[in-house]
Scaffold this motif. Structure first.
Motif, mmCIF file in Angstrom:
data_model
loop_
_atom_site.group_PDB
_atom_site.id
_atom_site.type_symbol
_atom_site.label_atom_id
_atom_site.label_comp_id
_atom_site.label_asym_id
_atom_site.label_seq_id
_atom_site.Cartn_x
_atom_site.Cartn_y
_atom_site.Cartn_z
ATOM 1 N N ARG A 1 0.794 -1.214 -0.017
ATOM 2 C CA ARG A 1 0.079 0.031 -0.141
ATOM 3 C C ARG A 1 0.994 1.292 -0.004
ATOM 4 O O ARG A 1 1.914 1.133 0.647
ATOM 5 N N PRO A 2 0.371 2.316 -0.814
ATOM 6 C CA PRO A 2 1.332 3.434 -0.750
ATOM 7 C C PRO A 2 1.848 3.915 0.659
ATOM 8 O O PRO A 2 0.800 4.011 1.419
ATOM 9 N N GLU B 1 2.216 6.867 1.506
ATOM 10 C CA GLU B 1 1.463 8.380 1.631
ATOM 11 C C GLU B 1 -0.206 8.158 1.725
ATOM 12 O O GLU B 1 -0.978 9.233 1.405
ATOM 13 N N ARG B 2 -0.687 7.037 1.979
ATOM 14 C CA ARG B 2 -2.252 6.709 1.797
ATOM 15 C C ARG B 2 -2.649 7.056 3.301
ATOM 16 O O ARG B 2 -1.857 6.531 4.055
ATOM 17 N N SER C 1 -5.971 6.515 5.493
ATOM 18 C CA SER C 1 -7.205 6.049 5.602
ATOM 19 C C SER C 1 -7.936 5.663 6.954
ATOM 20 O O SER C 1 -7.076 5.594 7.882
ATOM 21 N N ARG D 1 -10.663 7.515 2.451
ATOM 22 C CA ARG D 1 -9.135 7.383 2.132
ATOM 23 C C ARG D 1 -8.639 8.342 1.227
ATOM 24 O O ARG D 1 -9.598 8.770 0.212
ATOM 25 N N ASP E 1 -5.004 9.313 -1.130
ATOM 26 C CA ASP E 1 -3.296 9.219 -1.480
ATOM 27 C C ASP E 1 -2.745 10.487 -1.479
ATOM 28 O O ASP E 1 -3.575 11.492 -2.002
ATOM 29 N N GLY E 2 -1.379 10.456 -1.385
ATOM 30 C CA GLY E 2 -0.680 11.779 -1.623
ATOM 31 C C GLY E 2 -1.100 12.697 -0.168
ATOM 32 O O GLY E 2 -0.582 13.969 -0.381
ATOM 33 N N TYR E 3 -1.105 12.077 0.667
ATOM 34 C CA TYR E 3 -1.291 12.643 2.129
ATOM 35 C C TYR E 3 -0.134 12.945 2.853
ATOM 36 O O TYR E 3 0.854 12.138 2.635
ATOM 37 N N THR F 1 -9.728 6.526 -5.226
ATOM 38 C CA THR F 1 -9.138 7.127 -4.115
ATOM 39 C C THR F 1 -8.621 8.442 -4.534
ATOM 40 O O THR F 1 -8.052 8.734 -5.429
ATOM 41 N N ARG G 1 -6.819 12.378 -4.340
ATOM 42 C CA ARG G 1 -5.581 12.992 -3.868
ATOM 43 C C ARG G 1 -5.907 14.284 -3.071
ATOM 44 O O ARG G 1 -6.857 14.864 -3.865
#
Length: 151
Positions: free
Chosen positions: A64-65, A67-68, A70, A97, A99-101, A143, A145
């Motif tokens: 899992r990324p 920078e995710r 969730s 959720r 991504d890019g957090y 998901t 960003r």
């Protein structure tokens, strides 16, 4: 089984359901593999995804990324004890959720998933573990960003 043994089995399996999502959201996602039996299975029949065995589960969930961000909300957990060593459960989930957090507070958006899990648990060496987890996802989307126009 006597009522206390049944209650302890139910609680142990409920705990696994919650531990699974906590590890995905707040811990080390690859560590969810430890909650499965050695030959444990995670599957999503909708797209034919099937992951078998602890090593494969560790790799799958560990991919899992980083920078995710969730948060999964679990509810309607119903555990049914079938025998002293086997239980089944159905539980509902809702997933928020992005991504890019990269930190801070982001504006809330709608959930990206809502569905349920069907689980089978086995007792191995006195401990309850997930033997199989099947994902059913009637509501799902991409998901977002946090900095994209659609987020």
């Amino acid at each position: 089984m006597d009522p206390i043994e049944r209650l302890l089995a139910e609680r142990a399996c409920e705990r696994l359901i919650l531990d699974f999502v906590h590890r995905l959201d707040l811990g080390d996602p690859s560590s969810v593999a430890e909650l499965f039996t050695e030959d444990g299975v995670w599957q999503w029949p909708h797209d034919g995804r099937l992951v078998k065995g602890r090593n494969a589960l560790r790799t799958y969930f560990g991919s899992r990324p980083a920078e995710r961000l969730s948060r999964r909300m679990m509810s309607n957990v119903l555990v049914t004890v079938e025998s002293p060593d086997t239980t089944r459960a159905i539980s509902y989930f809702t997933t928020y959720r992005v991504d890019g957090y990269d930190g801070g507070v982001i504006p809330p958006g709608p959930p990206v998933q809502a569905g349920h899990y069907e689980d089978v648990f086995r007792r191995a060496d006195g401990a309850w573990l997930i033997a199989s987890r099947t994902l059913h996802l009637p509501f799902g989307g991409p998901t977002p960003r946090p900095n994209s126009p659609s987020a």
